[in-house]
Design a protein around this motif. Structure first.
Motif, mmCIF file in Angstrom:
data_model
loop_
_atom_site.group_PDB
_atom_site.id
_atom_site.type_symbol
_atom_site.label_atom_id
_atom_site.label_comp_id
_atom_site.label_asym_id
_atom_site.label_seq_id
_atom_site.Cartn_x
_atom_site.Cartn_y
_atom_site.Cartn_z
ATOM 1 N N THR A 1 -25.931 20.392 -26.677
ATOM 2 C CA THR A 1 -25.043 20.993 -27.687
ATOM 3 C C THR A 1 -24.088 22.016 -27.091
ATOM 4 O OG1 THR A 1 -26.728 22.662 -28.169
ATOM 5 C CG2 THR A 1 -26.724 20.658 -29.533
ATOM 6 N N HIS A 2 -24.314 22.387 -25.836
ATOM 7 C CA HIS A 2 -23.510 23.412 -25.148
ATOM 8 C C HIS A 2 -23.563 24.742 -25.904
ATOM 9 C CE1 HIS A 2 -20.814 20.096 -23.114
ATOM 10 N NE2 HIS A 2 -22.117 19.955 -22.881
ATOM 11 N N ASN A 3 -24.712 25.002 -26.491
ATOM 12 C CA ASN A 3 -24.925 26.203 -27.289
ATOM 13 C C ASN A 3 -25.588 27.276 -26.424
ATOM 14 O OD1 ASN A 3 -25.827 28.176 -29.074
ATOM 15 N ND2 ASN A 3 -26.392 26.708 -30.666
ATOM 16 N N PRO A 4 -24.931 28.441 -26.243
ATOM 17 C CA PRO A 4 -25.532 29.493 -25.406
ATOM 18 C C PRO A 4 -26.923 29.913 -25.863
ATOM 19 C CG PRO A 4 -23.242 30.000 -25.902
ATOM 20 C CD PRO A 4 -23.610 28.818 -26.752
ATOM 21 N N THR A 5 -27.159 29.876 -27.157
ATOM 22 C CA THR A 5 -28.482 30.246 -27.672
ATOM 23 C C THR A 5 -29.559 29.306 -27.146
ATOM 24 O OG1 THR A 5 -27.493 31.136 -29.699
ATOM 25 C CG2 THR A 5 -29.848 30.612 -29.756
ATOM 26 N N ALA A 6 -29.241 28.021 -27.069
ATOM 27 C CA ALA A 6 -30.199 27.050 -26.556
ATOM 28 C C ALA A 6 -30.510 27.335 -25.091
ATOM 29 C CB ALA A 6 -29.643 25.634 -26.714
ATOM 30 N N PHE A 7 -29.484 27.611 -24.293
ATOM 31 C CA PHE A 7 -29.700 27.930 -22.882
ATOM 32 C C PHE A 7 -30.602 29.150 -22.744
ATOM 33 C CE2 PHE A 7 -26.013 25.252 -22.512
ATOM 34 C CZ PHE A 7 -26.131 24.658 -21.268
ATOM 35 N N PHE A 8 -30.333 30.169 -23.542
ATOM 36 C CA PHE A 8 -31.097 31.413 -23.443
ATOM 37 C C PHE A 8 -32.558 31.192 -23.831
ATOM 38 C CE2 PHE A 8 -32.737 35.505 -24.808
ATOM 39 C CZ PHE A 8 -32.267 36.350 -23.812
ATOM 40 N N ILE A 9 -32.800 30.482 -24.923
ATOM 41 C CA ILE A 9 -34.165 30.265 -25.398
ATOM 42 C C ILE A 9 -34.972 29.453 -24.391
ATOM 43 C CG2 ILE A 9 -35.563 29.093 -27.145
ATOM 44 C CD1 ILE A 9 -33.442 29.895 -29.205
ATOM 45 N N VAL A 10 -34.384 28.378 -23.882
ATOM 46 C CA VAL A 10 -35.082 27.512 -22.939
ATOM 47 C C VAL A 10 -35.507 28.290 -21.697
ATOM 48 C CG1 VAL A 10 -34.742 25.585 -21.343
ATOM 49 C CG2 VAL A 10 -34.090 25.343 -23.738
ATOM 50 N N SER A 11 -34.591 29.105 -21.159
ATOM 51 C CA SER A 11 -34.920 29.863 -19.951
ATOM 52 C C SER A 11 -35.854 31.027 -20.242
ATOM 53 C CB SER A 11 -33.631 30.369 -19.288
ATOM 54 O OG SER A 11 -32.903 29.290 -18.736
ATOM 55 N N LEU A 12 -35.759 31.609 -21.426
ATOM 56 C CA LEU A 12 -36.677 32.686 -21.792
ATOM 57 C C LEU A 12 -38.109 32.169 -21.884
ATOM 58 C CD1 LEU A 12 -37.173 35.614 -22.704
ATOM 59 C CD2 LEU A 12 -36.712 34.870 -25.056
ATOM 60 N N VAL A 13 -38.297 31.016 -22.502
ATOM 61 C CA VAL A 13 -39.630 30.419 -22.588
ATOM 62 C C VAL A 13 -40.168 30.129 -21.189
ATOM 63 C CG1 VAL A 13 -40.920 28.373 -23.335
ATOM 64 C CG2 VAL A 13 -39.258 29.441 -24.878
ATOM 65 N N SER A 14 -39.307 29.611 -20.320
ATOM 66 C CA SER A 14 -39.699 29.343 -18.933
ATOM 67 C C SER A 14 -40.135 30.620 -18.231
ATOM 68 C CB SER A 14 -38.519 28.709 -18.180
ATOM 69 O OG SER A 14 -38.695 28.786 -16.786
ATOM 70 N N LEU A 15 -39.376 31.678 -18.380
ATOM 71 C CA LEU A 15 -39.688 32.941 -17.707
ATOM 72 C C LEU A 15 -40.996 33.539 -18.228
ATOM 73 C CD1 LEU A 15 -38.891 35.155 -15.718
ATOM 74 C CD2 LEU A 15 -37.508 36.194 -17.540
ATOM 75 N N ILE A 16 -41.173 33.550 -19.550
ATOM 76 C CA ILE A 16 -42.392 34.107 -20.141
ATOM 77 C C ILE A 16 -43.624 33.327 -19.660
ATOM 78 C CG2 ILE A 16 -43.673 34.400 -22.301
ATOM 79 C CD1 ILE A 16 -40.983 35.035 -23.653
ATOM 80 N N ALA A 17 -43.515 31.996 -19.639
ATOM 81 C CA ALA A 17 -44.646 31.160 -19.224
ATOM 82 C C ALA A 17 -45.033 31.433 -17.780
ATOM 83 C CB ALA A 17 -44.304 29.686 -19.410
ATOM 84 N N ASN A 18 -44.049 31.595 -16.913
ATOM 85 C CA ASN A 18 -44.360 31.797 -15.499
ATOM 86 C C ASN A 18 -44.816 33.225 -15.210
ATOM 87 O OD1 ASN A 18 -43.795 29.352 -13.614
ATOM 88 N ND2 ASN A 18 -42.251 29.232 -15.229
ATOM 89 N N ILE A 19 -44.334 34.199 -15.975
ATOM 90 C CA ILE A 19 -44.874 35.556 -15.858
ATOM 91 C C ILE A 19 -46.347 35.557 -16.264
ATOM 92 C CG2 ILE A 19 -44.818 37.881 -16.841
ATOM 93 C CD1 ILE A 19 -41.770 37.635 -17.000
ATOM 94 N N ALA A 20 -46.649 34.901 -17.394
ATOM 95 C CA ALA A 20 -48.033 34.831 -17.865
ATOM 96 C C ALA A 20 -48.924 34.137 -16.840
ATOM 97 C CB ALA A 20 -48.085 34.091 -19.201
ATOM 98 N N LEU A 21 -48.422 33.072 -16.223
ATOM 99 C CA LEU A 21 -49.192 32.354 -15.211
ATOM 100 C C LEU A 21 -49.523 33.247 -14.027
ATOM 101 C CD1 LEU A 21 -50.319 29.696 -13.963
ATOM 102 C CD2 LEU A 21 -48.004 29.309 -13.055
ATOM 103 N N VAL A 22 -48.531 33.970 -13.521
ATOM 104 C CA VAL A 22 -48.745 34.827 -12.353
ATOM 105 C C VAL A 22 -49.692 35.979 -12.690
ATOM 106 C CG1 VAL A 22 -47.614 36.451 -10.784
ATOM 107 C CG2 VAL A 22 -46.585 34.210 -11.207
ATOM 108 N N VAL A 23 -49.515 36.575 -13.874
ATOM 109 C CA VAL A 23 -50.400 37.666 -14.292
ATOM 110 C C VAL A 23 -51.841 37.175 -14.375
ATOM 111 C CG1 VAL A 23 -51.024 39.184 -16.215
ATOM 112 C CG2 VAL A 23 -48.631 38.985 -15.493
ATOM 113 N N TYR A 24 -52.057 36.012 -14.984
ATOM 114 C CA TYR A 24 -53.409 35.455 -15.115
ATOM 115 C C TYR A 24 -53.999 35.133 -13.745
ATOM 116 C CZ TYR A 24 -57.174 32.211 -16.313
ATOM 117 O OH TYR A 24 -58.388 31.581 -16.415
ATOM 118 N N GLN A 25 -53.181 34.591 -12.875
ATOM 119 C CA GLN A 25 -53.687 34.232 -11.550
ATOM 120 C C GLN A 25 -54.070 35.467 -10.744
ATOM 121 O OE1 GLN A 25 -52.048 30.775 -9.580
ATOM 122 N NE2 GLN A 25 -51.711 31.981 -7.736
#
Length: 314
Positions: free
Chosen positions: A256-280
């Motif tokens: 859709t070339h929607n900036p909101t979509a880009f931001f949400i997708v990358s935010l979810v990615s960042l949160i997931a990988n922060i959580a992974l590293v913290v847990y590890q």
């Protein structure tokens, strides 16, 4: 299709499903037969390199397949497939510690290549989107967020000292410590990368390609995610290099070339990988582990299930 993609019809979804199952089928062919792997990952790319790709993936071509990234990604994926085959069919090599550095090394290299690409797209400064090298991209904070997420995903690679070769006919490379939290975090990061950097191709190179290795990991051959990923990635990128018009002309499904979509997708990615590293790191500290020598998740149900499915007892 809502926030992420423009709508597509029955035919579009049919093509997507075909791509998904074709990748899974060729992965099984290359996984379960030695000559299937040699044919797909050595003979076919050698022929394509000489006779096809100099034309279809020439620098500056109208489909964007002639970039440094496409060429590097193609051969690094193929190097992974061939390297894993050597380890699989000569299992005594797993007794040599330096050999076991190859799987995490080639994995980390592939992730790093994509992180560099995300950072590169940010430096383009095309805040409203533009075609660069014939690929539509839009620079923004999402590139930095997801580049960091990818680096965290590299940090979280662990437990390669426990890699072994299965005793069944397919001789799969099993990595028990690569359990589902890491795989899901990787999938979220890699989808965000495809969405950010090859946006209008991500319906296939993101969604379909990631499911093509994740589904076999959970339902066909557990513990062999990296092998599934290397095979499906190499198969897909060889296809794209050979028929570059597929995602742009034959079966396009643009974002859709929607900036909101880009931001949400990358935010979810960042949160997931922060959580992974913290847990590890929590587990490393709690159990006093050395992440360069020890397996991190050996007591977990996911780890034990991989061993049980591959008939290895500890």
């Amino acid at each position: 299709m809502g926030l992420l993609y423009e709508s597509t019809g029955f035919v579009g979804w049919g093509i997507w499903v075909f791509v998904l199952f074709a990748l899974m089928a060729f992965n099984e062919f290359s996984r379960t037969t030695k000559w299937g792997g040699i044919f797909l990952f050595l003979i076919v790319p050698a022929v394509l390199t000489i006779f096809v790709w100099p034309t279809t993936a020439a620098p500056g071509n109208e489909y964007g397949t002639g970039t440094w990234f496409n060429w590097v990604k193609t051969y690094s994926a193929l190097a992974g497939c061939l390297g894993f085959m050597i380890i699989r069919y000569y299992p005594s090599l797993t007794k040599k510690k330096w050999v076991l550095w190859f799987p995490p090394g080639i994995l980390a290299l592939n992730i790093l290549e994509a992180c560099i690409r995300d950072f590169q797209v940010y430096t383009y400064g095309v805040w409203n989107g533009a075609y660069i090298d014939h690929l539509w991209v839009m620079s923004g904070p999402w590139n930095i967020m997801n580049g960091i997420a990818g680096l965290l995903n590299i940090v979280a690679i662990c437990g390669w000292t426990g890699i072994y070769i299965s005793k069944d006919k397919s001789k799969d490379m099993i990595w028990p410590d690569m359990i589902w939290p890491w795989i899901i975090a990787y999938d979220l990061w890699n989808f965000a990368y495809t969405y950010n950097c090859i946006s209008d191709h991500s319906f296939y190179s993101g969604l379909a390609l990631l499911l093509a290795c994740t589904i076999p990991t959970f339902f066909i051959k557990k513990g062999a995610w990296l092998q599934h990923r290397a095979h499906t990635l190499a198969l897909w990128i060889m296809f794209v290099m050979t028929i570059p018009s597929f995602a742009d002309r034959i079966a396009p499904v643009p974002t859709t070339h929607n900036p909101t979509a880009f931001f949400i997708v990358s935010l979810v990615s960042l949160i997931a990988n922060i959580a992974l590293v913290v847990y590890q790191f929590y587990r490393i500290r709690k159990y006093r582990l050395n992440p360069l020598k020890d397996e991190i998740y050996i007591e977990t149900n996911s780890y034990q299930q991989v061993l049980e499915d591959n008939r290895i007892a500890v």
